[in-house]
Design a protein around this motif. Sequence first.
Motif, mmCIF file in Angstrom:
data_model
loop_
_atom_site.group_PDB
_atom_site.id
_atom_site.type_symbol
_atom_site.label_atom_id
_atom_site.label_comp_id
_atom_site.label_asym_id
_atom_site.label_seq_id
_atom_site.Cartn_x
_atom_site.Cartn_y
_atom_site.Cartn_z
ATOM 1 N N THR A 1 18.553 -1.596 0.657
ATOM 2 C CA THR A 1 17.612 -2.645 0.265
ATOM 3 C C THR A 1 16.213 -2.082 0.084
ATOM 4 O O THR A 1 15.491 -2.473 -0.844
ATOM 5 C CB THR A 1 17.614 -3.781 1.313
ATOM 6 N N ILE A 2 15.820 -1.154 0.927
ATOM 7 C CA ILE A 2 14.501 -0.514 0.780
ATOM 8 C C ILE A 2 14.410 0.233 -0.551
ATOM 9 O O ILE A 2 13.364 0.246 -1.186
ATOM 10 C CB ILE A 2 14.207 0.429 1.969
ATOM 11 N N LYS A 3 15.529 0.835 -0.981
ATOM 12 C CA LYS A 3 15.520 1.551 -2.259
ATOM 13 C C LYS A 3 15.455 0.588 -3.445
ATOM 14 O O LYS A 3 14.986 0.952 -4.516
ATOM 15 C CB LYS A 3 16.768 2.421 -2.374
ATOM 16 N N LEU A 4 15.934 -0.635 -3.259
ATOM 17 C CA LEU A 4 16.013 -1.588 -4.365
ATOM 18 C C LEU A 4 14.795 -2.490 -4.507
ATOM 19 O O LEU A 4 14.460 -2.898 -5.618
ATOM 20 C CB LEU A 4 17.261 -2.461 -4.205
ATOM 21 N N THR A 5 14.135 -2.817 -3.404
ATOM 22 C CA THR A 5 13.046 -3.799 -3.470
ATOM 23 C C THR A 5 11.949 -3.478 -2.450
ATOM 24 O O THR A 5 12.237 -2.976 -1.368
ATOM 25 C CB THR A 5 13.589 -5.225 -3.226
ATOM 26 N N PRO A 6 10.693 -3.808 -2.797
ATOM 27 C CA PRO A 6 9.596 -3.581 -1.846
ATOM 28 C C PRO A 6 9.428 -4.712 -0.824
ATOM 29 O O PRO A 6 8.506 -4.683 -0.022
ATOM 30 C CB PRO A 6 8.368 -3.478 -2.755
ATOM 31 N N LYS B 1 6.700 -2.210 1.704
ATOM 32 C CA LYS B 1 6.089 -1.662 0.483
ATOM 33 C C LYS B 1 5.858 -0.164 0.600
ATOM 34 O O LYS B 1 6.041 0.575 -0.366
ATOM 35 C CB LYS B 1 4.780 -2.382 0.183
ATOM 36 N N ASP B 2 5.481 0.293 1.802
ATOM 37 C CA ASP B 2 5.236 1.723 1.993
ATOM 38 C C ASP B 2 6.530 2.534 1.853
ATOM 39 O O ASP B 2 6.544 3.580 1.193
ATOM 40 C CB ASP B 2 4.617 1.976 3.375
ATOM 41 N N ALA B 3 7.596 2.059 2.476
ATOM 42 C CA ALA B 3 8.874 2.772 2.391
ATOM 43 C C ALA B 3 9.402 2.771 0.958
ATOM 44 O O ALA B 3 9.943 3.781 0.486
ATOM 45 C CB ALA B 3 9.892 2.140 3.336
#
Length: 179
Positions: A25-30, A34-36
């Motif tokens: 999910t971190i790879k797909l959306t901020p 937002k930092d990750a």
Amino acid sequence: MASPRTVTVVALSVALGLFFVFMGTIKLTPRLSKDAYSEMKRAYKSYVRALPLLKKMGINSILLRKSIGALEVTCGIVMTLVPGRPKDVANFFLLLLVLAVLFFHQLVGDPLKRYAHALVFGILLTCRLLIARKPEDRSSEKKPSSPLGNAGNASRNAGSAEEHPSLYEKAPQGKMKLS
């Protein structure tokens, strides 16, 4: 009551599944961080730059990041919610994915602290797969006891073609000649 092996496999499946849903999910959306998300965008740009073959195949950093993220989310959901054999298939795909990510980190020369989590989760995926695929131990099954004790078990084992003799029963009988 569930066996310790079953509890271990279920606990690892849920924990690993949730971790990969989160990371995908971190790879797909901020929305989560937002930092990750920004860090993931930067990292995947460096992976594509370091591997020109991806550019030649028409794979840019956005496609690579979103593909890996979607695969992580999908396999994570399967590992968390779907029973049976699909968990092992998802486990295998995630293990391949972790190996690819480790390759990318090595390719761009990242320090160990940047990919230590991938090593740890790769080891956990390997352990989960090995534990889940290990056949059940037959020696842990309870054998019916006989009023004759061990002598009754020995005579019963001798007559049964399915039972395996113990090491003591396999040992040569009789006198040993010493020279």
